[in-house]
Design an enzyme around this catalytic site. Structure first.
Site, short mmCIF file in Angstrom:
data_model
loop_
_atom_site.label_atom_id
_atom_site.label_comp_id
_atom_site.label_asym_id
_atom_site.label_seq_id
_atom_site.Cartn_x
_atom_site.Cartn_y
_atom_site.Cartn_z
N GLY A 47 0.84 -1.19 0.00
CA GLY A 47 0.00 0.00 0.00
C GLY A 47 0.87 1.23 0.00
O GLY A 47 2.01 1.20 0.47
N GLN A 52 3.15 9.98 0.96
CA GLN A 52 4.44 9.26 1.06
C GLN A 52 5.32 9.51 -0.17
O GLN A 52 6.50 9.18 -0.15
CB GLN A 52 4.21 7.76 1.21
CG GLN A 52 3.67 7.34 2.58
CD GLN A 52 3.60 5.83 2.67
OE1 GLN A 52 2.66 5.22 2.18
NE2 GLN A 52 4.60 5.22 3.27
N CYS A 96 6.39 -0.26 7.29
CA CYS A 96 6.00 0.94 6.54
C CYS A 96 7.17 1.39 5.67
O CYS A 96 8.30 1.43 6.14
CB CYS A 96 5.62 2.03 7.53
SG CYS A 96 5.14 3.57 6.73
N LEU A 97 6.87 1.74 4.41
CA LEU A 97 7.95 2.18 3.50
C LEU A 97 8.59 3.48 3.99
O LEU A 97 9.74 3.76 3.65
CB LEU A 97 7.40 2.37 2.09
CG LEU A 97 6.87 1.11 1.40
CD1 LEU A 97 6.33 1.44 0.01
CD2 LEU A 97 7.93 0.02 1.33
N HIS A 138 -3.99 1.39 7.67
CA HIS A 138 -2.61 1.89 7.76
C HIS A 138 -2.41 3.09 6.81
O HIS A 138 -1.87 4.12 7.21
CB HIS A 138 -1.64 0.75 7.42
CG HIS A 138 -0.19 1.16 7.39
ND1 HIS A 138 0.73 0.70 8.31
CD2 HIS A 138 0.50 1.96 6.56
CE1 HIS A 138 1.91 1.23 8.04
NE2 HIS A 138 1.80 1.99 6.97
N GLU A 139 -2.88 2.95 5.55
CA GLU A 139 -2.69 4.03 4.57
C GLU A 139 -3.55 5.24 4.92
O GLU A 139 -3.12 6.38 4.76
CB GLU A 139 -3.00 3.55 3.15
CG GLU A 139 -2.20 2.36 2.66
CD GLU A 139 -0.70 2.47 2.89
OE1 GLU A 139 -0.16 3.59 2.86
OE2 GLU A 139 -0.06 1.42 3.10
N HIS A 142 -1.80 7.39 7.27
CA HIS A 142 -0.84 8.28 6.61
C HIS A 142 -1.52 9.56 6.14
O HIS A 142 -1.00 10.66 6.34
CB HIS A 142 -0.22 7.59 5.38
CG HIS A 142 0.92 6.67 5.71
ND1 HIS A 142 2.02 7.08 6.41
CD2 HIS A 142 1.12 5.36 5.42
CE1 HIS A 142 2.86 6.06 6.55
NE2 HIS A 142 2.33 5.01 5.96
NI NI Z 1 3.13 3.10 5.82
#
Ligand code: NI
Length: 179
Positions: A47, A52, A96-97, A138-139, A142
């Site tokens: 995701g 991000q 998480c990226l 989660h997204e 963000h």
């Molecule tokens: Ni993340």
């Protein structure tokens, strides 16, 4: 194909609530959406939220089809997503990226009903469970300026505190952590 740089913990765009997108402009997002998918696949994520990759927009892309039980689920695009209902609780390990090398168990709702626009501009209301529910929540965090590490207990947060500072300085921590 265009892979965009993923912004990391410490960048202020990840701490602010993003703006909703004018629904009439959804057709203009095709390029950005394709680039977000390219970026997510390149980084081996499931995701990715628009902030991000530096865009102040309520937009996220998700693809969980590499997981066996979701192999028939198409990649999905969510625009202007709002949560209508959350039910149950389940603890699942997340990464998480924007917070590389850090993983932790996080408790979130087990099912969620969300209202959103897809990439064609269609209004949808849909219920999700399992990994899809998890990634959506989660997204969405963000897009609201939150990280999964915000949910950690004070003791665990203390353990990742220095790693998060390292990530904001260098883009990655000196060592990984699993909590
Ligand atoms: Ni993340």
């Amino acid at each position: 194909m265009s892979v965009l740089p993923v912004v990391k913990y410490g960048n202020t765009i990840l701490r602010k609530k993003v703006k909703f997108i004018n629904p009439d402009m959804i057709s203009d997002l095709r390029n950005l959406i394709n680039n977000m998918f390219d970026t997510m696949y390149e980084e081996e994520g499931i995701g990715l939220a628009a902030n991000q990759v530096g865009f102040d927009m309520n937009l996220m892309v998700i693809d969980v089809s590499h997981l066996d039980e979701y192999k028939n689920i198409e990649p999905m695009v969510f625009i202007n997503t709002e949560i209508l209902e959350e039910k149950g609780y389940i603890e699942i390990e997340e990464g998480c990226l924007s917070i590389p090398e850090i993983r932790a168990s996080v408790k979130r709702a087990e099912t969620v009903v969300v209202k959103f626009y897809d990439e064609e501009g269609n209004r949808k209301t849909q219920k999700f469970s399992g990994m899809l529910c998890r990634v959506i929540l989660h997204e969405l965090d963000h897009l609201n300026g939150k990280f999964f590490t915000d949910y950690l207990s004070p003791a665990k947060r203390k353990l990742v505190h220095n790693k998060l500072i390292e990530i904001s300085k260098n883009g990655y921590p000196s060592t990984g952590v699993i909590l």
